[in-house]
Each structure stands twice: as structure tokens, then as C-alpha cells.
Write a protein that holds these residues in place. Structure first.
Motif, PDB file in Angstrom:
ATOM      1  N   GLY A 283     -62.697 -71.343 -22.939  1.00  0.00           N
ATOM      2  CA  GLY A 283     -61.073 -72.232 -22.630  1.00  0.00           C
ATOM      3  C   GLY A 283     -60.343 -71.741 -21.624  1.00  0.00           C
ATOM      4  N   VAL A 284     -59.046 -72.274 -21.511  1.00  0.00           N
ATOM      5  CA  VAL A 284     -58.047 -71.437 -19.753  1.00  0.00           C
ATOM      6  C   VAL A 284     -56.809 -72.366 -20.585  1.00  0.00           C
ATOM      7  N   VAL A 285     -55.788 -71.341 -20.231  1.00  0.00           N
ATOM      8  CA  VAL A 285     -54.460 -71.171 -20.743  1.00  0.00           C
ATOM      9  C   VAL A 285     -54.087 -72.026 -19.163  1.00  0.00           C
ATOM     10  N   VAL A 286     -53.269 -72.624 -19.485  1.00  0.00           N
ATOM     11  CA  VAL A 286     -52.884 -72.675 -18.178  1.00  0.00           C
ATOM     12  C   VAL A 286     -51.038 -72.441 -17.883  1.00  0.00           C
ATOM     13  N   VAL A 287     -50.404 -71.874 -17.376  1.00  0.00           N
ATOM     14  CA  VAL A 287     -49.331 -71.417 -16.819  1.00  0.00           C
ATOM     15  C   VAL A 287     -48.769 -72.280 -15.818  1.00  0.00           C
ATOM     16  N   LEU A 304     -47.881 -60.039 -15.921  1.00  0.00           N
ATOM     17  CA  LEU A 304     -48.328 -61.243 -16.289  1.00  0.00           C
ATOM     18  C   LEU A 304     -49.702 -61.052 -15.728  1.00  0.00           C
ATOM     19  N   ILE A 305     -50.122 -60.430 -14.936  1.00  0.00           N
ATOM     20  CA  ILE A 305     -51.219 -60.653 -14.483  1.00  0.00           C
ATOM     21  C   ILE A 305     -52.082 -59.197 -14.784  1.00  0.00           C
ATOM     22  N   VAL A 315     -57.317 -68.791 -16.065  1.00  0.00           N
ATOM     23  CA  VAL A 315     -56.176 -69.057 -16.447  1.00  0.00           C
ATOM     24  C   VAL A 315     -55.833 -69.970 -15.449  1.00  0.00           C
ATOM     25  N   VAL A 316     -55.156 -71.034 -15.021  1.00  0.00           N
ATOM     26  CA  VAL A 316     -54.821 -71.951 -14.644  1.00  0.00           C
ATOM     27  C   VAL A 316     -53.467 -71.637 -14.075  1.00  0.00           C
ATOM     28  N   TRP A 317     -52.624 -70.759 -12.904  1.00  0.00           N
ATOM     29  CA  TRP A 317     -51.443 -70.708 -13.061  1.00  0.00           C
ATOM     30  C   TRP A 317     -50.873 -71.132 -11.742  1.00  0.00           C
ATOM     31  N   ARG A 318     -49.842 -71.767 -12.395  1.00  0.00           N
ATOM     32  CA  ARG A 318     -48.975 -72.400 -11.062  1.00  0.00           C
ATOM     33  C   ARG A 318     -47.807 -71.458 -10.194  1.00  0.00           C
ATOM     34  N   ILE A 329     -58.528 -65.954 -12.503  1.00  0.00           N
ATOM     35  CA  ILE A 329     -57.283 -66.452 -12.002  1.00  0.00           C
ATOM     36  C   ILE A 329     -57.272 -67.968 -11.244  1.00  0.00           C
ATOM     37  N   LEU A 330     -56.980 -69.097 -11.281  1.00  0.00           N
ATOM     38  CA  LEU A 330     -56.546 -70.161 -10.334  1.00  0.00           C
ATOM     39  C   LEU A 330     -55.077 -70.282  -9.961  1.00  0.00           C
ATOM     40  N   THR A 331     -54.894 -69.766  -9.011  1.00  0.00           N
ATOM     41  CA  THR A 331     -53.547 -69.605  -8.920  1.00  0.00           C
ATOM     42  C   THR A 331     -53.393 -71.227  -7.825  1.00  0.00           C
ATOM     43  N   SER A 332     -52.210 -71.382  -7.631  1.00  0.00           N
ATOM     44  CA  SER A 332     -51.671 -73.133  -6.705  1.00  0.00           C
ATOM     45  C   SER A 332     -50.265 -73.153  -6.965  1.00  0.00           C
ATOM     46  N   SER A 333     -50.416 -73.624  -5.333  1.00  0.00           N
ATOM     47  CA  SER A 333     -48.351 -73.866  -6.199  1.00  0.00           C
ATOM     48  C   SER A 333     -48.280 -75.431  -6.395  1.00  0.00           C
ATOM     49  N   TRP A 334     -49.000 -75.932  -6.851  1.00  0.00           N
ATOM     50  CA  TRP A 334     -48.827 -77.051  -7.224  1.00  0.00           C
ATOM     51  C   TRP A 334     -50.799 -76.841  -8.423  1.00  0.00           C
ATOM     52  N   ILE A 335     -49.979 -78.307  -8.994  1.00  0.00           N
ATOM     53  CA  ILE A 335     -50.936 -78.318 -10.244  1.00  0.00           C
ATOM     54  C   ILE A 335     -51.227 -79.040 -11.534  1.00  0.00           C
TER      55      ILE A 335
END
Length: 513
Positions: A283-287, A304-305, A315-318, A329-335
Motif C-alpha cells: 500500500g501507499v501513504v499520501v503526504v 519525515l524521511i 510514500v507519495v509526498w507533495r 518515496i515518490l516526491t513531486s511539487s504537485w500530486i
């Protein structure tokens, strides 16, 4: 057949699909407010109306809105990004552990409203459209935009998250209505009820977030109305609230609680989010901490990391940073937050507790780890915790272990998922898609007007609504009676004293004889 066609046409006309109307929408000029009011605009377009959304250049240039079928009115307001500056000021004060200067906050917001109301290009653009209705976002300062509608002779409505029984003239008791300024639940202690009473008393007695004389300032050619009497003439008020996520609130026929208009059914994920979520085995956690918290101090991001790396979940992290571990950990300035929350593999949302984020989590039944930052977010976090939809931590002071253990508690303890999924079911039964409920009621007042739903209390002067004249009269009577009683008692005592003295003298004289 002809009779059937006639019935169809009448039905279409009833729901606004037969007679198109023109609507101008004025949101708070930031991304989140513009986004949810754009949702309402699209729902109105689906009913056959034409909708224009007012956006300053710094908001309109951000490619994050779905404006299908919606027109945009760009305005400059002297190119002063005052609301953006205000949000950054409040955010930076949080990171620096500084108290927010309330007067500075009010001054910044007032500056922007004045720019909007006096912006001749914006006024002329709205005048040229000749709208049938103006929809105004409803934070306290934004309500002064009603002066522009009044000046142009346009009926207006309010749509937004702010429930203000004083501004809408809804009878209420502060004993059961906690102020969003404090993280209280509806079950308040004596101290909390005293604070709540004080807050509402101040709001009744003083106009803090608007100019009382806004009409004479900005529309001197129009008959004068105090700002509260003007805003209480709204055709309808739609509040992003409900007793499922929030606490029960009283309302009037023209004050509707509709839930959060940001929610919608999830769309299929696009890359790179689709592959990342599909490959997450457990599964995934959205942050996401909102559009203003994408640059996080290193001290906070490091813990946090560290917590995220320990999780068995991806983790999907904005956030505005390069991922330290792209496979996990997938990071993006927009999700695509709403679409992610609607995916069956998303198990937890770590959130700042913005109104829209909470409603999206409720709608899709995702437990929340609440890490509030400023404004109404501590209140939002506390109501989430009290209803069993999630847990609460402080973003700055919490440790890596606490973040890890709280996410794992939400992931492994089924009671949180049970509570929020039960609430999600109730929400969908009662409100379906709130943006469609909003469009229905706005269409309704376009077709039929809102006068019949308006209480007399919404048009009378404030001193009459709160019975201040009656209270003053009662105090006068009580004062006069008290004065009369005082003088009667004083006279009786005086005469009794004389009588006692006379009797004493008589007794003494008798003894001497």
C-alpha cells in the motif's frame, strides 16, 4: 408525444437546463479556494449556465485547474500578490515559532479586498458580462466583495467553508458551537465555553474583518447599508460543512450545509503516479501539507524521511525536493491528491488538515494523520481525532519514532478505517457530490429567487435581531424600580429611625418622672 415533449421542456427549465444564466464567481485568490469554486463553476456549466471565475494573474497562470467549459476573468489588483504574501507570512511564522501579528494579517487582507473592489478593469469586465448572479467566497474579509455586487445591481450568494452565524443571522448558542480559532470539540469545559462566549461576543459587538461603512467607502452613490445588513441579503449561503466531518450546526432555509465541494470520484492515475502506486505491494501513504508547505526545513524533512523509510508502505509526498529513495518515496511539487485517495492501495493520508484535504479523505474513506500548521487546521485536526478518523501530531516537535508509530497505528488498527468508511458511506448518502448540491441550489435561486427562504431576522437592524432594545428597556425598568425601592427603603428607614428616637425619648422622660 407533444404532451411528453412539453413535459420534458418544463422539466429542463426547472433544473436550469432550459434557460441559461450568466454567473460570475469570485474566490479567495489562492489555489485551494479557486480550485473548489471552479468545481462549482463546472457543475453550473453542466446545468447549462455560463460561468466566469475571477483569478489574479499569479493564480490563473498555475496549470492546476480543470476549467473545462469555464471562462476566466484575469485581473491584476495592481499585481500585488497580497494573499500569497499573507499565507507565506503565516507559514514562516510557524517555522520560526513566532506569534502571528493579527493586525498585520488583517491589514494584508484588507489591502487585497480594497484592490479588488476598486479595480476598474475587473469592475468593467463584470459589468460587460451582465451576470444574473455573483458567487462570492465567504471568508470574513471577502464578504466585502458584496459591495461590488451591490454597486453593479447583481444578486449575490456566498459559497465557502466559513460558518458564521453572526454574519448570516442564524440563532445559535456558543455553548455548543466551538470557535474554529481554537482546537475545541463540541463538548467544552467551563473555561472553553467562556472563551467561546467571549469570541462570539466580540464578533457581535465589533466588525473586525470588514469596514462597517464599506458601502459608503466603495459605492457612495448607492443607498447606505451597514456591511452586515448588506451581506445578510445574500440570495443563499452554501457552507462547506456537515455533521459527519464537523459538528452539528443550526441553519436557516437559505443557509445550507452541503459538505466539501472539492471532492469528486477518483479518475485513473497518470504517470508517474500510476506505476508507483500499482507496484506498491502493501500500500501507499499520501503526504501533503497544502500548496504553501512544499518547501520544508531540512530538520523537519530529515525526520519525515527517516520515518517514511522505516514504513512497510510506499510514500507519495507533495514536496519540493528530490526523493532520497525513488523506489520507496515518490516526491513531486504537485500530486493528484483526490485521485490518489480514491485508489484502493492508499491506506493513510498525512495532512496539514486543510478543509479540502479532509473532505477528500472522508469521501474516499482514508484515515488521517493530522499535523496542523496554522489558522483553522488545529480545529480541523481535533474534530478528526475526536470522531475516530485519525490521530494528531505536531509537525515540528514530533520525533521520527512518533511519526512512524502513528502511521503504523492508522495502518494496522482497523477501527480508524471502520470509523471513516462508515462516515464516508453516510456522507455519500446525504450529500452525494457536494459540488452538484451547490449547483442545484444556486440554479434554484437563479430560477426562483431566494426571498422566500430569507428570515426576517436577516433584514432587520442588529440591535433588533439581538433584542438589544428590549434588553435596554428591561434594564431601564429594572433600574427605575431599583431606584424607587432604594428611596422607599431609605424613607422607611429614616422614618423608623425618627420613630425609634421619639419612643426612646418618651421612655426616658417617663423614667425621670
Amino acid at each position: 408525444m407533444m404532451r411528453y415533449l412539453l413535459q420534458c421542456l418544463l422539466l429542463l427549465g426547472h433544473y436550469g437546463l432550459y434557460e441559461s444564466r450568466r454567473i460570475v464567481i469570485v474566490p479567495v485568490p489562492n489555489v485551494s479556494h479557486t480550485s473548489y469554486l471552479t468545481n462549482v463553476a463546472r457543475a453550473l456549466v453542466d446545468l447549462g449556465h455560463e460561468a466566469w471565475v475571477c483569478m489574479p494573474a499569479y493564480v490563473a497562470d498555475q496549470p492546476v485547474f480543470n476549467i473545462t467549459g469555464v471562462h476566466v476573468i484575469r485581473y491584476s489588483s495592481n499585481e500585488i500578490n497580497t494573499v500569497d504574501s499573507y499565507m507565506k507570512y503565516v507559514r514562516d511564522a510557524y517555522w520560526k515559532d513566532e506569534n502571528v501579528d493579527i493586525q498585520r494579517m488583517i491589514d494584508i487582507l484588507f489591502e487585497h479586498i480594497e484592490h479588488m473592489i476598486t479595480d476598474r478593469d475587473l469592475e468593467n469586465a463584470i459589468r460587460a458580462i451582465q451576470p444574473d448572479l455573483m458567487i462570492i467566497d465567504n471568508p470574513p474579509t471577502m464578504r466585502m466583495i458584496a459591495v461590488l455586487a451591490y454597486k453593479l445591481g447583481i444578486p449575490f450568494a456566498f459559497v465557502g467553508s466559513m460558518y458564521d452565524p453572526i454574519g448570516y443571522r442564524v440563532p445559535f448558542t456558543p455553548a455548543t458551537l466551538p470557535s474554529a480559532l481554537f482546537p475545541y470539540t463540541e463538548v467544552m469545559s467551563f473555561f472553553q465555553r467562556s472563551v467561546s462566549f467571549g469570541v462570539y461576543a466580540i464578533m457581535i459587538l465589533f466588525e473586525i474583518f470588514s469596514y462597517t461603512d464599506a458601502v459608503s467607502r466603495f459605492a457612495p452613490e448607492k443607498p447606505y447599508l451597514p456591511i452586515r445588513e448588506l451581506t445578510s441579503r445574500a440570495e443563499i449561503v452554501l457552507i462547506e460543512s456537515d455533521p459527519i466531518l464537523d459538528y452539528p450546526k443550526v441553519s436557516l432555509p437559505n443557509v445550507k450545509l452541503i459538505g466539501g465541494t472539492s471532492v469528486s470520484y477518483a479518475m485513473p492515475l497518470q504517470e508517474p503516479f500510476k506505476s508507483f502506486v500499482d507496484q506498491a505491494e502493501l500500500g501507499v501513504v499520501v503526504v501533503a501539507f497544502g500548496s504553501y508547505i512544499v518547501d520544508i526545513p531540512q530538520k523537519v524533512s530529515d525526520k519525515l524521511i527517516a520515518a517514511f523509510k522505516r514504513l512497510p508502505l510506499n510514500v507519495v509526498w507533495r514536496v519540493n525536493m528530490v526523493s532520497p529513495d525513488p523506489d520507496k518515496i515518490l516526491t513531486s511539487s504537485w500530486i493528484p491528491q483526490n485521485d490518489l485517495l480514491g485508489h484502493h492501495k492508499v491506506k493513510v493520508l498525512v495532512t496539514h488538515c486543510g478543509q479540502s484535504s479532509q473532505y477528500e479523505a472522508l469521501f474516499h474513506g482514508v484515515p488521517m494523520l493530522c499535523m496542523p500548521i496554522f489558522m483553522d487546521q488545529p480545529y480541523n485536526a481535533e474534530r478528526t481525532r475526536s470522531k475516530g478518523f485519525g490521530l494528531t501530531l505536531d509537525l515540528k516537535s514530533s520525533t521520527t519514532d512518533e511519526i512512524f508509530s502513528n502511521v503504523m497505528e492508522l495502518y494496522t488498527n482497523p477501527q480508524y478505517k471502520t470509523h471513516i468508511r462508515t462516515a464516508s458511506k453516510l456522507f455519500k448518502i446525504n450529500y452525494k457530490l457536494p459540488k452538484e448540491q451547490a449547483a442545484f441550489w444556486l440554479d434554484h435561486v437563479l430560477q426562483h429567487g431566494g426571498d422566500y427562504m430569507r428570515s426576517l431576522g436577516q433584514t432587520m437592524p442588529g440591535y433588533q435581531f439581538y433584542s438589544l432594545d428590549v434588553l435596554a428597556f428591561c434594564l431601564l425598568i429594572i433600574s427605575l424600580l431599583s431606584i424607587c425601592c432604594f428611596y422607599v427603603i431609605k424613607t422607611c428607614i429614616s422614618r423608623l429611625t425618627v420613630l425609634i428616637s421619639f419612643i426612646s425619648c418618651a421612655v426616658l422622660t417617663q423614667k425621670h418622672r
